[in-house]
Design a protein around this motif. Structure first.
Motif, mmCIF file in Angstrom:
data_model
loop_
_atom_site.group_PDB
_atom_site.id
_atom_site.type_symbol
_atom_site.label_atom_id
_atom_site.label_comp_id
_atom_site.label_asym_id
_atom_site.label_seq_id
_atom_site.Cartn_x
_atom_site.Cartn_y
_atom_site.Cartn_z
ATOM 1 N N TYR A 80 0.973 -1.172 0.042
ATOM 2 C CA TYR A 80 0.019 -0.222 -0.002
ATOM 3 C C TYR A 80 0.918 1.363 0.100
ATOM 4 C CZ TYR A 80 -2.725 3.812 2.271
ATOM 5 O OH TYR A 80 -3.191 4.959 2.653
ATOM 6 N N ARG A 81 0.321 2.214 -0.800
ATOM 7 C CA ARG A 81 1.292 3.313 -0.882
ATOM 8 C C ARG A 81 0.248 4.593 -0.779
ATOM 9 N NH1 ARG A 81 3.300 4.900 -5.195
ATOM 10 N NH2 ARG A 81 5.210 6.103 -4.444
ATOM 11 N N ASN A 82 0.332 5.688 0.017
ATOM 12 C CA ASN A 82 -0.342 6.784 0.145
ATOM 13 C C ASN A 82 0.561 8.199 -0.537
ATOM 14 O OD1 ASN A 82 -1.744 8.733 3.014
ATOM 15 N ND2 ASN A 82 -2.465 8.711 0.851
ATOM 16 N N PRO A 83 0.937 8.401 -1.486
ATOM 17 C CA PRO A 83 1.532 9.635 -1.825
ATOM 18 C C PRO A 83 0.889 10.854 -1.603
ATOM 19 C CG PRO A 83 0.849 8.635 -3.997
ATOM 20 C CD PRO A 83 0.303 7.783 -2.595
ATOM 21 N N LEU A 84 1.443 11.835 -0.721
ATOM 22 C CA LEU A 84 0.913 13.184 -0.420
ATOM 23 C C LEU A 84 1.261 14.060 -1.134
ATOM 24 C CD1 LEU A 84 0.681 12.769 3.367
ATOM 25 C CD2 LEU A 84 -1.362 12.251 1.811
ATOM 26 N N THR A 85 0.540 15.092 -2.058
ATOM 27 C CA THR A 85 1.023 16.175 -2.716
ATOM 28 C C THR A 85 0.104 17.441 -2.588
ATOM 29 O OG1 THR A 85 -0.431 15.405 -4.515
ATOM 30 C CG2 THR A 85 1.872 14.645 -4.551
ATOM 31 N N ASP A 86 0.654 18.617 -2.509
ATOM 32 C CA ASP A 86 -0.239 19.643 -2.574
ATOM 33 C C ASP A 86 -0.548 19.905 -1.110
ATOM 34 O OD1 ASP A 86 0.404 20.482 -5.097
ATOM 35 O OD2 ASP A 86 -1.420 19.187 -5.718
ATOM 36 N N SER A 88 0.585 20.196 3.467
ATOM 37 C CA SER A 88 1.524 19.902 4.349
ATOM 38 C C SER A 88 1.036 18.958 5.418
ATOM 39 C CB SER A 88 1.656 21.419 5.027
ATOM 40 O OG SER A 88 2.345 22.306 3.996
ATOM 41 N N VAL A 89 2.152 18.179 5.940
ATOM 42 C CA VAL A 89 1.769 17.241 6.989
ATOM 43 C C VAL A 89 2.263 17.640 8.422
ATOM 44 C CG1 VAL A 89 2.064 14.932 7.664
ATOM 45 C CG2 VAL A 89 2.208 15.254 5.294
ATOM 46 N N ILE A 90 1.412 17.699 9.475
ATOM 47 C CA ILE A 90 2.015 18.538 10.478
ATOM 48 C C ILE A 90 1.698 17.320 11.750
ATOM 49 C CG2 ILE A 90 1.256 20.617 12.090
ATOM 50 C CD1 ILE A 90 0.291 21.905 9.470
ATOM 51 N N ARG A 91 2.500 17.541 12.664
ATOM 52 C CA ARG A 91 2.142 16.782 13.963
ATOM 53 C C ARG A 91 2.332 17.681 15.157
ATOM 54 N NH1 ARG A 91 1.610 11.896 16.122
ATOM 55 N NH2 ARG A 91 1.960 10.910 14.353
ATOM 56 N N ASP A 92 1.293 17.748 16.078
ATOM 57 C CA ASP A 92 1.293 18.701 17.132
ATOM 58 C C ASP A 92 1.818 17.952 18.233
ATOM 59 O OD1 ASP A 92 1.120 20.280 19.396
ATOM 60 O OD2 ASP A 92 -0.788 21.126 18.756
ATOM 61 N N PRO A 93 3.092 18.102 18.889
ATOM 62 C CA PRO A 93 3.634 17.241 19.817
ATOM 63 C C PRO A 93 2.966 17.336 21.195
ATOM 64 C CG PRO A 93 4.971 19.214 19.568
ATOM 65 C CD PRO A 93 3.988 19.134 18.465
ATOM 66 N N LEU A 98 -1.902 14.241 14.549
ATOM 67 C CA LEU A 98 -1.300 14.487 12.993
ATOM 68 C C LEU A 98 -2.403 14.630 12.045
ATOM 69 C CD1 LEU A 98 1.159 13.769 11.091
ATOM 70 C CD2 LEU A 98 0.246 11.282 10.912
ATOM 71 N N TYR A 99 -2.145 15.603 11.442
ATOM 72 C CA TYR A 99 -3.247 16.239 10.457
ATOM 73 C C TYR A 99 -2.547 16.867 9.329
ATOM 74 C CZ TYR A 99 -2.216 20.574 12.709
ATOM 75 O OH TYR A 99 -1.802 21.705 13.301
ATOM 76 N N ILE A 100 -3.336 17.184 8.091
ATOM 77 C CA ILE A 100 -2.855 17.656 6.896
ATOM 78 C C ILE A 100 -3.439 18.993 6.614
ATOM 79 C CG2 ILE A 100 -2.110 15.404 5.863
ATOM 80 C CD1 ILE A 100 -4.526 15.347 4.243
ATOM 81 N N VAL A 101 -2.979 19.959 6.148
ATOM 82 C CA VAL A 101 -3.599 21.035 5.682
ATOM 83 C C VAL A 101 -3.325 21.528 4.067
ATOM 84 C CG1 VAL A 101 -3.805 22.004 7.832
ATOM 85 C CG2 VAL A 101 -1.735 22.734 6.244
ATOM 86 N N PRO A 102 -4.063 22.157 3.303
ATOM 87 C CA PRO A 102 -3.586 22.496 1.945
ATOM 88 C C PRO A 102 -2.154 23.479 2.201
ATOM 89 C CG PRO A 102 -5.890 22.956 2.184
ATOM 90 C CD PRO A 102 -5.384 22.478 3.689
ATOM 91 N N LEU A 103 -1.439 23.272 1.052
ATOM 92 C CA LEU A 103 -0.290 24.029 1.119
ATOM 93 C C LEU A 103 -0.350 25.553 1.296
ATOM 94 C CD1 LEU A 103 1.959 22.740 -1.945
ATOM 95 C CD2 LEU A 103 2.394 22.518 0.297
ATOM 96 N N THR A 140 4.926 18.832 1.249
ATOM 97 C CA THR A 140 5.141 17.733 0.222
ATOM 98 C C THR A 140 5.724 18.486 -1.062
ATOM 99 O OG1 THR A 140 2.633 17.976 -0.421
ATOM 100 C CG2 THR A 140 3.503 16.397 1.206
ATOM 101 N N ASP A 141 5.505 19.701 -1.421
ATOM 102 C CA ASP A 141 6.409 20.335 -2.549
ATOM 103 C C ASP A 141 7.788 20.350 -2.455
ATOM 104 O OD1 ASP A 141 6.172 22.282 -0.664
ATOM 105 O OD2 ASP A 141 5.858 23.895 -2.067
ATOM 106 N N THR A 142 8.188 20.202 -1.433
ATOM 107 C CA THR A 142 9.699 20.370 -1.227
ATOM 108 C C THR A 142 10.223 18.933 -0.883
ATOM 109 O OG1 THR A 142 9.518 20.727 1.266
ATOM 110 C CG2 THR A 142 9.760 22.575 -0.195
ATOM 111 N N SER A 143 9.424 17.861 -0.656
ATOM 112 C CA SER A 143 9.989 16.221 -0.583
ATOM 113 C C SER A 143 9.133 15.432 -0.992
ATOM 114 C CB SER A 143 10.398 16.176 0.992
ATOM 115 O OG SER A 143 9.412 16.315 1.831
#
Length: 371
Positions: A80-86, A88-93, A98-103, A140-143
């Motif tokens: 299984y692969r879940n490629p993320l584009t466009d 940002s992946v964020i984790r609040d320690p 863990l959540y995502i937001v639009p770029l 995800t636009d930089t890596s």
């Protein structure tokens, strides 16, 4: 004088008789490649054979025999692969959230922020007013950012197909007559399949940032259904063994209770396999089918578009059945093992799962006498 009259009478009688025979011969005479005269019309053997076949063979059984029913049960492995584009992946320690937001929304340019913590089976929004300074962020636009996982699947497949028979080329080259063998050249069909995708790990992992760690799956088992069309081609035949190239393609979906069907869109799936087949009889075959399949779906709305990809490798064991052209004779005293004529009908002497027309004495079936 009397002798002359008598001779004249005989001559007239012979002439009239010869003319009558000539007229009769003209009505019976047919064109022929054989030199000489043909008095009677030769019988049409091909027509007689067809009439005999129609009388001896049930046309309904003959038509149904062109179709096949297959059942396949297998075991498989998927990645299984879940490629993320466009996004940002964020984790609040602090909240370990863990959540995502639009770029660009991670820069706090909009309020409130459009954030989602479930992008696997739904796009569940969460309330984020601001992103804390100590949060871990990956754009995800930089890596290249991909979550990975794997698991197993136990598929079950039912299939109907239509057989197109293999031409006896040797007989055709010798006689120019088309005779078809019992072996199938092409099978065209379709069917339905079931299988659950069971993830081995409860969380998908990524290799970009150790601080982000894994993404915990809301569902670790997805029950799936697929509808497909199929095409099989006989690549090679040797005796009772044959190899078929087998291709499936169609649509699939996850059980409605497990996903939000309003935001999930499924891509068509494709399956390529090789079928190693063994013939037990004209009406019963078994096979093993290794295959590779690709399927995917996307979860999307106006803000984000998230893709989920599955690569499935499976090995299926299958059985193929045909409806026999000839029935078995219910008269128990008839123990002929070959296909034979009895009371103006053709019968088979063997069960559908045994070879037909064995040599005399091989695997003889002894039926219980009446009593």
């Amino acid at each position: 004088m009397k002798n002359k009259s008598f001779l004249l009478l005989i001559f007239l009688t012979f002439t009239l008789s010869h003319q009558a025979e000539a007229q009769l011969f003209k009505r019976k005479k047919k064109k022929t490649n054989v030199s000489g005269f043909v008095i009677e019309e030769a019988p049409d053997l091909e027509k007689q054979e067809k009439q005999l076949q129609r009388r001896l063979v049930n046309p309904i059984r003959k038509t149904i025999n062109r179709f096949n029913f297959s059942i396949e049960k297998g075991v498989g492995y998927f990645s299984y692969r879940n490629p993320l584009t466009d996004v940002s992946v964020i984790r609040d320690p602090r909240g370990d959230l863990l959540y995502i937001v639009p770029l660009d929304e991670e820069q706090g340019l909009t309020t409130p922020i459009n954030a989602f913590d479930n992008w696997f089976t739904d796009l569940t929004p969460i309330g984020i007013e601001r992103i804390d300074d100590d949060s871990h962020i990956v754009r995800t636009d930089t890596s290249s950012f991909t979550y990975n996982n794997n698991g197993r699947i136990n598929p079950l497949t039912f299939r109907f197909s239509l057989s197109l028979k293999k031409l006896d080329k040797g007989h055709y080259e010798r006689t120019k007559e088309k005779i078809y063998l019992d072996d199938d050249m092409i099978r065209i069909g379709g069917g339905i399949g079931f299988g659950s995708l069971k993830f081995r790990n409860p969380a998908s992992t990524q290799d970009v940032s150790d601080l982000l760690r894994g993404y915990t799956l809301p569902e670790t088992k997805l029950s799936t259904t697929k509808l497909f069309g199929s095409l099989s081609y006989n690549l090679y035949t040797l005796g009772d063994y044959s190899i078929h190239a087998d291709v499936l393609g169609g649509v699939w979906k996850v059980k409605a209770k497990q996903v939000n069907k309003e935001v999930v869109n499924y891509d068509p799936f494709f399956n390529i396999g090789v079928m190693f087949q063994m013939k037990f009889s004209k009406y019963f075959k078994g096979y093993i089918r290794p295959s590779f399949e690709m399927r995917s779906y996307t979860v999307s709305n106006d803000l984000v578009n998230i893709q989920h990809k599955f690569s499935v490798f499976s090995i299926d064991l299958g059985l193929l059945f045909k409806y026999p052209i000839y029935p078995r004779n219910k008269y128990k005293a008839d123990q002929v093992q070959m296909e034979h004529i009895f009371n103006n009908k053709i019968y088979r002497g063997r069960p559908f799962y045994r070879k037909q027309n064995p040599r005399f004495g091989q695997n003889r079936i002894r039926r219980k006498p009446n009593g």
